[in-house]
Scaffold this motif. Structure first.
Motif, PDB file in Angstrom:
ATOM      1  N   GLY A  81       0.808  -1.214   0.000  1.00  0.00           N
ATOM      2  CA  GLY A  81       0.000   0.000   0.000  1.00  0.00           C
ATOM      3  C   GLY A  81       0.841   1.265   0.000  1.00  0.00           C
ATOM      4  O   GLY A  81       2.079   1.232   0.024  1.00  0.00           O
ATOM      5  N   TYR A  82       0.139   2.404  -0.013  1.00  0.00           N
ATOM      6  CA  TYR A  82       0.803   3.708  -0.021  1.00  0.00           C
ATOM      7  C   TYR A  82      -0.184   4.769   0.464  1.00  0.00           C
ATOM      8  O   TYR A  82      -1.387   4.655   0.246  1.00  0.00           O
ATOM      9  N   CYS A  83       0.312   5.819   1.120  1.00  0.00           N
ATOM     10  CA  CYS A  83      -0.492   6.995   1.454  1.00  0.00           C
ATOM     11  C   CYS A  83       0.416   8.214   1.475  1.00  0.00           C
ATOM     12  O   CYS A  83       1.636   8.096   1.390  1.00  0.00           O
ATOM     13  N   VAL A  84      -0.188   9.387   1.607  1.00  0.00           N
ATOM     14  CA  VAL A  84       0.583  10.615   1.542  1.00  0.00           C
ATOM     15  C   VAL A  84       1.458  10.859   2.777  1.00  0.00           C
ATOM     16  O   VAL A  84       2.311  11.738   2.764  1.00  0.00           O
ATOM     17  N   ALA A  85       1.289  10.055   3.821  1.00  0.00           N
ATOM     18  CA  ALA A  85       2.139  10.169   5.007  1.00  0.00           C
ATOM     19  C   ALA A  85       3.424   9.356   4.847  1.00  0.00           C
ATOM     20  O   ALA A  85       4.212   9.246   5.772  1.00  0.00           O
ATOM     21  N   PHE A  86       3.647   8.794   3.661  1.00  0.00           N
ATOM     22  CA  PHE A  86       4.829   7.954   3.410  1.00  0.00           C
ATOM     23  C   PHE A  86       6.106   8.671   3.800  1.00  0.00           C
ATOM     24  O   PHE A  86       6.309   9.834   3.459  1.00  0.00           O
ATOM     25  N   MET A  87       6.966   7.967   4.539  1.00  0.00           N
ATOM     26  CA  MET A  87       8.277   8.486   4.919  1.00  0.00           C
ATOM     27  C   MET A  87       9.271   7.343   4.779  1.00  0.00           C
ATOM     28  O   MET A  87       9.198   6.341   5.496  1.00  0.00           O
ATOM     29  N   LYS A  88      10.173   7.471   3.844  1.00  0.00           N
ATOM     30  CA  LYS A  88      11.157   6.421   3.554  1.00  0.00           C
ATOM     31  C   LYS A  88      11.951   6.060   4.798  1.00  0.00           C
ATOM     32  O   LYS A  88      12.372   6.934   5.548  1.00  0.00           O
ATOM     33  N   LYS A  89      12.124   4.741   5.021  1.00  0.00           N
ATOM     34  CA  LYS A  89      12.938   4.286   6.154  1.00  0.00           C
ATOM     35  C   LYS A  89      14.346   4.820   5.977  1.00  0.00           C
ATOM     36  O   LYS A  89      14.893   4.821   4.890  1.00  0.00           O
ATOM     37  N   GLY A  90      14.914   5.253   7.069  1.00  0.00           N
ATOM     38  CA  GLY A  90      16.227   5.886   7.016  1.00  0.00           C
ATOM     39  C   GLY A  90      17.303   4.934   7.207  1.00  0.00           C
ATOM     40  O   GLY A  90      18.369   4.837   6.970  1.00  0.00           O
TER      41      GLY A  90
END
Length: 90
Positions: A81-90
């Motif tokens: 899935g995906y949403c606009v709160a996506f934040m790539k794992k660092g």
């Protein structure tokens, strides 16, 4: 997404996260209102998907649905899935 909106969503998620422990592990739940707000979809957005997001809490197996720290009470999050709160794992 504006910073204030993002902060409001994160705060709401942080305050609602303890409630996740009240639901039994066998209960599946969806937070449809917040899904709509965050434009959640069960498919990836290019290479961006829940499995590569810092907010995703994986299920028991890699292909099992999991949870999201930004979507409190929702245990039906697709790894793809995906949403606009996506934040790539660092």
């Amino acid at each position: 997404m504006q910073r204030r909106t993002w902060l409001r969503l994160v705060t709401t998620g942080a305050l609602g996260a303890p409630l996740l422990g009240l639901a039994g592990p066998a209960q599946a739940a969806r937070n449809d209102a917040l899904r709509t707000t965050l434009k959640y979809q069960d498919k990836p957005n290019g290479n961006d998907r829940c499995t590569t997001c810092a907010h995703f809490v994986p299920g028991k197996a890699p292909t099992d649905k999991g949870a999201c720290r930004v979507l409190p009470g929702d245990t039906e999050i697709s790894p793809a899935g995906y949403c606009v709160a996506f934040m790539k794992k660092g």
